[in-house]
Design an enzyme around this catalytic site. Structure first.
Site, PDB file in Angstrom:
ATOM      1  N   TYR A  53      55.415  58.687  73.270  1.00  0.00           N
ATOM      2  CA  TYR A  53      56.709  58.004  73.091  1.00  0.00           C
ATOM      3  C   TYR A  53      57.543  58.162  74.344  1.00  0.00           C
ATOM      4  CZ  TYR A  53      57.536  55.940  68.537  1.00  0.00           C
ATOM      5  OH  TYR A  53      57.544  55.086  67.482  1.00  0.00           O
ATOM      6  N   GLU A  55      60.966  56.323  74.767  1.00  0.00           N
ATOM      7  CA  GLU A  55      62.156  55.459  74.655  1.00  0.00           C
ATOM      8  C   GLU A  55      63.101  55.736  75.820  1.00  0.00           C
ATOM      9  OE1 GLU A  55      63.884  55.744  70.747  1.00  0.00           O
ATOM     10  OE2 GLU A  55      62.022  55.077  69.819  1.00  0.00           O
ATOM     11  N   ASP A 199      61.148  30.477  81.641  1.00  0.00           N
ATOM     12  CA  ASP A 199      60.044  31.094  80.901  1.00  0.00           C
ATOM     13  C   ASP A 199      58.753  30.653  81.584  1.00  0.00           C
ATOM     14  OD1 ASP A 199      58.020  31.781  79.185  1.00  0.00           O
ATOM     15  OD2 ASP A 199      59.109  31.244  77.357  1.00  0.00           O
ATOM     16  N   THR A 225      55.083  36.285  79.743  1.00  0.00           N
ATOM     17  CA  THR A 225      54.052  37.144  79.172  1.00  0.00           C
ATOM     18  C   THR A 225      53.164  37.578  80.332  1.00  0.00           C
ATOM     19  OG1 THR A 225      52.709  35.207  78.697  1.00  0.00           O
ATOM     20  CG2 THR A 225      53.979  36.108  76.866  1.00  0.00           C
ATOM     21  N   LYS A 228      48.482  35.573  80.246  1.00  0.00           N
ATOM     22  CA  LYS A 228      47.962  34.203  80.379  1.00  0.00           C
ATOM     23  C   LYS A 228      47.370  34.054  81.779  1.00  0.00           C
ATOM     24  CE  LYS A 228      50.966  32.341  76.766  1.00  0.00           C
ATOM     25  NZ  LYS A 228      52.126  33.217  76.479  1.00  0.00           N
ATOM     26  N   ARG A 234      48.067  41.982  76.817  1.00  0.00           N
ATOM     27  CA  ARG A 234      49.096  41.299  76.023  1.00  0.00           C
ATOM     28  C   ARG A 234      50.398  42.077  76.164  1.00  0.00           C
ATOM     29  NH1 ARG A 234      46.188  37.669  73.325  1.00  0.00           N
ATOM     30  NH2 ARG A 234      48.062  36.671  72.578  1.00  0.00           N
TER      31      ARG A 234
HETATM   32  N1  DSN Z   1      51.091  31.092  71.806  1.00  0.00           N
HETATM   33  C1  DSN Z   1      51.359  30.804  73.201  1.00  0.00           C
HETATM   34  C2  DSN Z   1      50.555  29.654  73.683  1.00  0.00           C
HETATM   35  O1  DSN Z   1      49.440  29.503  73.239  1.00  0.00           O
HETATM   36  O2  DSN Z   1      51.012  28.906  74.530  1.00  0.00           O
HETATM   37  C3  DSN Z   1      52.798  30.598  73.417  1.00  0.00           C
HETATM   38  O3  DSN Z   1      53.498  31.638  72.870  1.00  0.00           O
END
Ligand code: DSN
Length: 419
Positions: A53, A55, A199, A225, A228, A234
């Protein structure tokens, strides 16, 4: 019990993980938001860091024992700042939706106005779509794309901004095949005094690798994120240039929204950012775009309608209306042929979200496997064969043959991180 291997303790889950590994190895993964992380990223994810932990932030924690965790999080932050060229980075958001919620918490009060891209046009749920908390708790106004071009209409964005005076504007999304015009969004945000949040979840790897313009210098806040095109675990990050915005974001992430950060994920983000700083990453990012263009050209040559007429990035949105097939049956047939996609709404879609007109495809995963333009043309041909067969109502033989050919191809291009 605690010293036994996963296979000994839970053979059922162990077998399922192996089955998923095999499935990922044998499939041509075309889901635009997915990728294959490196073995190094996988290794960092599955470590004892999950036991701790922490925090708070480096140097200011609410638990003792942070001698190592502080160093890991600091490395991740410094690498994010260096890769994206920003002054501040927060690497703690659990994923993209919590990261975006933190942006609302940092700059808005319930009922304030947000301007974001509508979900069916390529935006994200958290950009103010009606079923999301962001659409329920805030006054969400949505922009879309032009019917004739399939591209964002900046005149519409500007007139909506002038009419509704949003406090926050989101640009970026989940199904945008074209370059995002960050300077144009920034000009509109400045005109109405809104915070501009870019974003870049989908394109972060392209931005890091120089294959898409950067929002730095235009957006006040950058949300992404990490799993990707960036090819990390993730997770998510928030970045800012001004101290004021960074302080607000940090407070919003912790203690505003989250508790302890996921330290195993933080370490894996640091590893992914280290990889993103290497020269090969620029080649990977450029190849993603080249592959998407080659695949789009093949599909156009075969008579498919692509939203906006093609792609500038990693993503292609196919409208199957003219082929007489819904997105869902097409995606299901393609999956059975070893070509993994997702069905997706297209702009002005007359069909329902769970049975829409399109499929969304992308090239990050196939590029990570080392595939190039020749393989993209082959994949385009397979998509055509399967969709055409589905339209004729007699796809079984075609699906079986294509699946066999897909397996031959995947055998030649081992996926990173898989044994
Ligand atoms: N679920 C993601 C996507 O596939 O683009 C977006 O959050």
């Amino acid at each position: 019990m605690t010293e036994k291997s996963l296979t000994d303790v839970d053979p059922q889950i162990a077998a399922l993980i192996r089955a998923e590994e095999r499935r990922q190895a044998d499939t041509v993964k075309l889901i635009a938001s997915e990728n294959y992380v490196s073995r190094a990223v996988l290794e960092a994810t599955g470590t004892v860091l999950t036991n701790k932990y922490s925090e708070g932030y480096p140097g200011k924690r609410y638990y003792e024992g942070q001698q190592v965790i502080d160093q890991i999080e600091t490395l991740a932050i410094e690498r994010a700042k260096s890769v994206f060229g920003v002054g501040h980075a927060n690497v703690q958001p659990y994923s993209g939706s919590p990261a975006n919620l933190a942006v609302y918490l940092a700059f808005l009060s319930p009922g304030d106005t947000v301007l974001g891209m509508g979900l069916p046009f390529g935006g994200h749920l958290t950009h103010g779509w009606s079923v999301s908390a962001t659409g329920k708790w805030f006054n969400a106004v949505r922009y879309g794309v032009r019917k004739d071009t399939g591209r964002i209409d900046m005149d519409e964005v500007r007139s909506l901004a002038l009419e509704h005076r949003p406090k926050l504007i989101f640009c970026g999304g989940t199904a945008i095949p074209r370059t995002i015009d960050f300077p144009a969004f920034a000009e509109i945000a400045r005109e109405v005094g809104a915070v501009l949040a870019a974003d870049i979840a989908h394109i972060a790897g392209l931005v890091a690798g120089g294959a898409h313009p950067s929002p730095v210098g235009h957006a006040d806040v950058i949300s992404t994120t990490t799993h990707k095109t960036l090819r990390g675990p993730r997770g998510a990050m928030l970045m800012a240039t001004s101290d004021e915005h960074a302080t607000a974001l940090n407070k919003a992430v912790f203690p505003g929204l989250q508790g302890g950060p996921h330290n195993h994920t933080t370490a894996a983000i640091a590893v992914a950012l280290h990889e993103a700083a290497q020269p090969e990453f620029r080649e990977y990012a450029a190849q993603i775009v080249k592959n998407a263009r080659a695949l789009a050209e093949e599909l156009l040559a075969r008579g498919f309608d692509l939203v906006s007429g093609g792609t500038d990035n990693h993503l292609i949105l196919m409208d199957l209306t003219s082929k007489g097939v819904g997105g869902k049956p097409a995606a299901q047939a393609l999956d059975r042929a070893g070509l993994e996609t997702n069905y997706n709404a297209v702009p002005f879609d007359p069909r329902k979200p769970f049975d829409p007109s399109g499929i969304r495809i992308g090239t990050p995963s196939v590029t990570s496997r080392g595939m190039g333009e020749a393989e993209m043309r082959q994949i385009g041909a397979w998509i055509d064969e399967v969709v055409t067969a589905v339209a004729k109502g007699d796809a079984e033989d075609v699906i079986g043959r294509v699946h066999q050919e897909v397996t031959e191809l995947t055998g030649k291009f081992p996926a990173p991180g898989l044994s």
